[in-house]
Scaffold this motif. Structure first.
Motif, PDB file in Angstrom:
ATOM      1  N   ARG A   9       0.786  -1.270  -0.045  1.00 31.83           N
ATOM      2  CA  ARG A   9       0.006   0.075  -0.068  1.00 31.83           C
ATOM      3  C   ARG A   9       0.903   1.258   0.033  1.00 31.83           C
ATOM      4  N   PHE A  10       0.364   2.325  -0.749  1.00 30.92           N
ATOM      5  CA  PHE A  10       1.209   3.398  -0.840  1.00 30.92           C
ATOM      6  C   PHE A  10       0.244   4.672  -0.415  1.00 30.92           C
ATOM      7  N   VAL A  11       0.797   5.795   0.112  1.00 29.98           N
ATOM      8  CA  VAL A  11       0.250   7.038   0.583  1.00 29.98           C
ATOM      9  C   VAL A  11       0.567   7.945  -0.547  1.00 29.98           C
ATOM     10  N   PHE A  12      -0.183   8.421  -1.461  1.00 27.57           N
ATOM     11  CA  PHE A  12      -0.166   9.593  -2.283  1.00 27.57           C
ATOM     12  C   PHE A  12      -0.419  11.022  -1.521  1.00 27.57           C
ATOM     13  N   SER A  13       0.372  11.850  -1.718  1.00 26.50           N
ATOM     14  CA  SER A  13       0.373  13.149  -1.228  1.00 26.50           C
ATOM     15  C   SER A  13       0.529  14.118  -2.079  1.00 26.50           C
ATOM     16  N   TYR A  14      -0.705  14.972  -2.525  1.00 30.29           N
ATOM     17  CA  TYR A  14      -0.767  15.901  -3.607  1.00 30.29           C
ATOM     18  C   TYR A  14      -0.881  17.282  -2.856  1.00 30.29           C
ATOM     19  N   PHE A  15       0.201  17.901  -3.197  1.00 25.82           N
ATOM     20  CA  PHE A  15       0.370  19.541  -2.462  1.00 25.82           C
ATOM     21  C   PHE A  15      -0.129  20.427  -3.445  1.00 25.82           C
ATOM     22  N   LEU A  16      -1.200  21.217  -2.737  1.00 24.72           N
ATOM     23  CA  LEU A  16      -2.024  21.953  -3.764  1.00 24.72           C
ATOM     24  C   LEU A  16      -1.067  23.319  -3.954  1.00 24.72           C
ATOM     25  N   ALA A  17       0.063  23.662  -3.210  1.00 25.01           N
ATOM     26  CA  ALA A  17       0.462  24.871  -3.463  1.00 25.01           C
ATOM     27  C   ALA A  17       1.295  24.666  -4.648  1.00 25.01           C
ATOM     28  N   THR A  18       2.111  23.528  -4.774  1.00 27.79           N
ATOM     29  CA  THR A  18       3.006  23.531  -5.890  1.00 27.79           C
ATOM     30  C   THR A  18       2.769  22.539  -7.301  1.00 27.79           C
ATOM     31  N   ASP A  19       1.373  21.737  -6.768  1.00 32.01           N
ATOM     32  CA  ASP A  19       1.106  20.612  -7.787  1.00 32.01           C
ATOM     33  C   ASP A  19       2.038  19.519  -7.920  1.00 32.01           C
ATOM     34  N   MET A  20       2.762  19.374  -6.814  1.00 36.35           N
ATOM     35  CA  MET A  20       3.684  18.156  -6.686  1.00 36.35           C
ATOM     36  C   MET A  20       3.291  17.111  -6.265  1.00 36.35           C
ATOM     37  N   ILE A  21       3.538  15.800  -6.458  1.00 36.31           N
ATOM     38  CA  ILE A  21       3.365  14.749  -5.581  1.00 36.31           C
ATOM     39  C   ILE A  21       4.381  13.852  -5.289  1.00 36.31           C
ATOM     40  N   SER A  22       4.181  13.419  -4.005  1.00 31.77           N
ATOM     41  CA  SER A  22       5.192  12.521  -3.267  1.00 31.77           C
ATOM     42  C   SER A  22       4.469  11.183  -2.710  1.00 31.77           C
ATOM     43  N   ILE A  23       5.252  10.034  -2.757  1.00 30.80           N
ATOM     44  CA  ILE A  23       4.546   8.781  -2.453  1.00 30.80           C
ATOM     45  C   ILE A  23       5.243   8.139  -1.493  1.00 30.80           C
ATOM     46  N   PHE A  24       4.668   7.828  -0.514  1.00 34.03           N
ATOM     47  CA  PHE A  24       5.371   6.861   0.568  1.00 34.03           C
ATOM     48  C   PHE A  24       4.681   5.705   0.926  1.00 34.03           C
ATOM     49  N   GLU A  25       5.528   4.589   1.318  1.00 34.91           N
ATOM     50  CA  GLU A  25       5.133   3.229   1.539  1.00 34.91           C
ATOM     51  C   GLU A  25       5.204   2.997   3.131  1.00 34.91           C
ATOM     52  N   PRO A  26       4.089   2.855   3.611  1.00 36.00           N
ATOM     53  CA  PRO A  26       4.111   2.497   5.173  1.00 36.00           C
ATOM     54  C   PRO A  26       4.993   1.190   5.323  1.00 36.00           C
ATOM     55  N   PRO A  27       5.993   1.077   6.183  1.00 36.10           N
ATOM     56  CA  PRO A  27       6.582  -0.216   6.366  1.00 36.10           C
ATOM     57  C   PRO A  27       5.641  -1.064   7.045  1.00 36.10           C
ATOM     58  N   VAL A  28       5.664  -2.241   6.652  1.00 38.01           N
ATOM     59  CA  VAL A  28       4.761  -3.509   7.106  1.00 38.01           C
ATOM     60  C   VAL A  28       5.566  -4.620   7.901  1.00 38.01           C
ATOM     61  N   ARG A  29       5.455  -4.872   8.898  1.00 41.93           N
ATOM     62  CA  ARG A  29       6.231  -5.746   9.549  1.00 41.93           C
ATOM     63  C   ARG A  29       6.360  -7.135   8.764  1.00 41.93           C
TER      64      ARG A  29
END
Length: 640
Positions: A437-457
Motif C-alpha cells: 500500500r502507498f500513500v499519495f500526497s498531492y501538494f496543492l501549493a506546487t502541484d507536486m506529488i510524493s509517494i510514501f510506502e508505510p512499512p509493514v512488519r
C-alpha cells in the motif's frame, strides 16, 4: 447779534453791548438783474439794516475770501504722497544709447596709405552712465579689433567730470583717452530718447570711408600667363571649396572584418584627398578623426614604383603616371585608395551642383547600402533528458546562469500546507506487490506529488519514501507540452501512472472530501460520488474490516482493539482534524511520521493525556524505529 455803537472800542468781552429791542436780522440783498442779466451788487447795509461801521471790501478782496473759504473752514489740506522712487538702475535697465562714430589713425610705415579710417560703435548705458567703444571685426584685416574701450565711466576733462548723455549729439567730436571720435549718427531709440529729454539733435552726417579699403574693393588687374594651367588661379578660384563623398569600406570577407562608414573630402584648390572616420556612439573604437591625412593620391604608378616599398617611397610626379582627380569620384563607383576599396554611395548638395556645372552629370542618386537584418533564428529546445522538471531543465537553454522558473506566489500563499492524501495499491503481476500500500500526497501549493510506502512488519519490503516531491506527467502528454496530474485526476478507482508504474486509488482522507465538495466544479459527478460513498462505508460499523479479504496481522488486530478501547474511555476527545493538521505542519514530506521530540511537543500543546497507560501503549505500538512515530494510527484513537 452783538453790536458796538461806540466807535473805536475793541470788539472784546465787556466792550460790546447787545441791543435787546432789535428784531430784524435779515441780510441786505446783493443779487439783482440789470437789462435782463444777473449782476452782483456790493452790500450797502449790514445785518438787520444796520449801517456798516467799516469800509466795505472790494470785489477782488471778496473773491480772494471766497477762494480761501474752504481753507478757513477745513484747515490746511493734506499734501499728496510723493511719487514712488524708482532707482536709475531699474528705470534704465537694458536701455542703451548707440552712436555711430569714426576716428582717424596715422599709418607712418606704409607707402600705400598714410592714414586709416576706423569705424566704431559708441554705447552709452543709461543705468550707470558708463560707456564702451567697440569696433566691428573685419575678416583678414590684420588689425586688433573688437572692444577698444571696455565699459566704464569716461572722464570728460581734467577736473574729474564724466561724460553724460546730455553731452552726446550728432555731428560733434568727443575725446576719449587721447583719441578724437567724430559722432555722425545714432539709432532710432537714441534719437527718440534725446528728443524726449528736450535735446535738439544735429542733422546726421555721412560715415567717412577708409581710402585703402575702397582701393582694395576695385577689381584686380588681369594677367595673361603663357601656361595652360595656373595653380595660383586654381588656388584662388577654388579656395575653401571641398567635395564631400560618403563611402563605405566592406571588409566582411576577412576574419573579424566589418562594414565601416567614411567621409571622403576632395579639395578642389590643390586636388588633395582626405578620408575621415565616422564614429558611432559606444562603437568601442578609439576616437581617431582621420583614416588618411590630406594628400594627393596616386592612381597609376610607374612599373618600377609598383614593387618598391611605399612606406619609404617619396611619391612625386616621376613615380606617378596619373593622380586621382574630381572626375574619378562618382556616386556608385568603387575606387582603391592605399589598398582599401571604398564604395561611394552618396554626396552633399554642393558636390552634386559642381558635377552638374563642371561635367554635366545631373543624376547622382543616393544608393541604399544598409543591410537588412536577417530573420531571427527560432530557438528550439533540445529534447528532454529526463532529469528534473521540464521547465527547470529548459532554463539552461535560456541563460548562461539558469534561474529557477517563476512560481505562482498567490497560489502558494492560498494553498500553503494544504495536502490531499490518498491510499493506493500497485498494479503488478508480481504476487508480492499485491499487498503493498502507498500513500499519495498531492501538494496543492506546487502541484507536486510524493509517494510514501508505510512499512509493514515481516513483509520483506523496506518501506519509506517511494517518490520525492515532483510533478508527474500524464502518460499521453508530449515532452514539449507536458500535462501534469491535477487534483481532478484523483478519485476512488482512478489509475495513476507514475514513471511506468500504475497505481489504483483505494481510499482518501476526510480532508479530500471537504476539498472536493468546496471545489466541486473541478471534479466530475462520478468522482465526487465515489469519494462520498467510500467515506460513508468507512464511517459505518467496522470499516477497517469490511472489505478486507486478506488475512489480518495479529499486531494490527491488537492495535485496532486498543484504539476502540481508548475511544470508549475518552469522554470529551479533542477534534481529530485539529490533531492531524498539527502533526502535518511538521511532516514536510507527508510520510505520516514525525520525530518523537516533536510528537510530544504537539501533544503538550493540545493537552493530550499522554500519561495515561492506554495512551502510552498506543504510542509504543505506533512507534517506528527509535525516533519516529506513526501519527496516522495515533489520531484514529481520538475520533468517535
Amino acid at each position: 447779534m452783538a453790536s458796538n455803537p461806540v466807535h473805536g472800542l475793541p470788539f472784546l468781552p465787556g466792550m460790546s453791548f447787545k441791543d435787546s429791542t432789535k428784531t430784524a436780522f435779515h441780510r441786505c440783498q446783493t443779487l439783482g438783474y440789470r437789462n435782463g442779466y444777473a449782476v452782483v451788487q456790493r452790500p450797502t447795509l449790514g445785518i438787520g439794516g444796520d449801517r456798516l461801521q467799516v469800509t466795505q471790501l472790494s470785489q477782488a478782496e471778496l473773491d480772494d475770501l471766497a477762494s480761501k473759504a474752504p481753507l478757513l473752514t477745513y484747515g490746511q489740506p493734506k499734501q499728496a504722497p510723493p511719487a514712488e522712487f524708482i532707482p536709475a538702475h531699474v528705470a534704465f535697465d537694458k536701455k542703451v544709447l548707440k552712436f555711430d562714430a569714426y576716428f582717424q589713425e596715422d599709418v607712418p610705415m606704409s607707402t600705400e596709405e598714410h592714414y586709416r579710417i576706423r569705424q566704431v560703435k559708441i554705447y552709452y548705458y543709461l543705468e550707470d552712465d558708463s560707456m564702451s567703444v567697440i569696433e566691428p571685426v573685419v575678416e583678414n584685416s590684420g588689425i586688433p579689433q573688437g572692444k577698444l574701450i571696455k565699459r566704464q565711466r569716461l572722464a570728460k576733462n581734467d577736473r574729474g567730470d564724466h561724460y553724460h548723455w546730455k553731452d552726446l549729439n550728432r555731428g560733434i567730436d568727443i575725446t576719449i583717452y587721447g583719441k578724437t571720435f567724430r559722432v555722425v549718427d545714432c539709432d532710432r531709440f537714441t534719437q527718440v530718447f534725446l528728443e524726449s529729454q528736450g535735446i535738439e539733435l544735429n542733422p546726421p552726417e555721412k560715415m567717412a570711408l577708409d581710402p585703402y579699403t575702397e582701393l582694395r574693393k576695385q577689381p584686380l588687374r588681369k594677367y595673361v600667363t603663357p601656361s595652360d594651367f595656373d595653380q595660383l588661379k586654381q588656388f584662388l578660384t577654388f579656395d575653401k571649396q571641398v567635395l564631400r563623398f560618403y563611402a563605405i569600406w566592406d571588409d566582411t570577407d576577412s576574419m573579424f572584418g566589418e562594414c565601416r562608414t567614411y567621409i571622403i573630402h576632395y579639395y578642389l584648390m590643390d586636388d588633395t584627398v582626405e578620408i575621415r572616420e565616422v564614429h558611432e556612439r559606444n562603437n568601442g573604437r578609439d576616437p581617431f578623426p582621420l583614416l588618411m591625412s590630406r594628400q594627393r593620391v596616386p592612381k597609376v604608378l610607374v612599373k618600377n614604383a609598383e614593387n618598391f616599398p611605399q612606406c619609404v617611397l617619396e611619391i612625386s610626379d616621376q613615380e606617378v603616371l596619373e593622380w586621382y582627380t574630381a572626375k574619378d569620384f562618382l556616386v556608385g563607383k568603387s575606387l582603391t585608395i592605399l589598398g582599401r576599396t571604398f564604395f561611394i554611395y552618396d554626396c552633399d548638395p554642393f558636390t552634386r551642383q559642381y558635377y552638374k556645372e563642371k561635367f554635366g552629370i545631373s543624376d547622382l542618386p543616393r544608393i541604399d547600402v544598409s543591410k537588412k537584418e536577417p530573420a531571427p533564428v527560432k530557438q528550439e529546445l533540445p529534447p528532454y533528458n529526463g532529469y528534473g522538471l521540464v521547465e527547470d531543465s529548459a532554463q539552461n537553454c535560456f541563460a548562461l546562469i539558469p534561474k529557477a522558473p517563476r512560481k505562482d506566489v498567490i497560489k502558494m500563499l492560498l494553498n500553503d500546507n494544504k495536502v490531499l492524501r490518498y491510499l493506493a495499491a500497485l498494479e503488478s503481476p508480481i504476487p508480492e506487490d499485491k499487498d503493498r500500500r502507498f500513500v499519495f500526497s498531492y501538494f496543492l501549493a506546487t502541484d507536486m506529488i510524493s509517494i510514501f510506502e508505510p512499512p509493514v512488519r515481516n513483509s520483506g519490503i523496506i518501506g519509506g519514501k517511494y517518490l520525492g516531491r515532483t510533478k508527474v506527467i500524464k502518460p499521453y502528454s508530449s515532452v514539449e507540452n507536458p500535462v501534469y496530474y491535477s487534483p481532478s485526476d484523483f478519485f476512488i478507482g482512478a489509475v495513476i501512472e507514475v514513471f511506468g508504474h500504475r497505481f489504483v486509488i483505494l481510499d482518501t482522507d476526510d480532508y479530500v472530501l471537504k476539498y472536493m465538495e468546496s471545489n466541486a466544479a473541478q471534479y466530475s459527478p462520478e468522482a465526487l460520488l465515489s469519494v462520498q460513498n467510500r467515506v460513508r462505508k468507512r464511517e459505518g460499523p467496522a470499516p477497517e474490516l469490511e472489505n478486507k479479504q486478506t488475512e489480518v496481522d495479529p499486531g494490527v488486530q491488537e492495535l485496532e482493539v486498543l484504539i476502540d478501547t481508548i475511544q470508549k474511555q475518552l469522554k470529551d476527545p479533542p477534534c481529530k482534524d485539529n490533531i492531524r493538521e498539527a502533526f502535518q505542519i511538521y511532516d514536510k514530506e507527508a510520510s505520516g511520521y514525525v520525530d518523537k521530540e516533536m510528537f510530544f511537543k504537539v501533544c503538550d500543546s493540545l493537552n493530550l493525556p499522554v500519561d495515561d497507560s492506554l495512551i502510552k501503549e498506543l504510542i509504543r505500538m505506533c512507534s517506528h524505529g527509535e525516533d519516529k512515530i506513526d501519527y496516522y494510527n495515533f489520531v484514529r484513537a481520538f475520533s468517535n
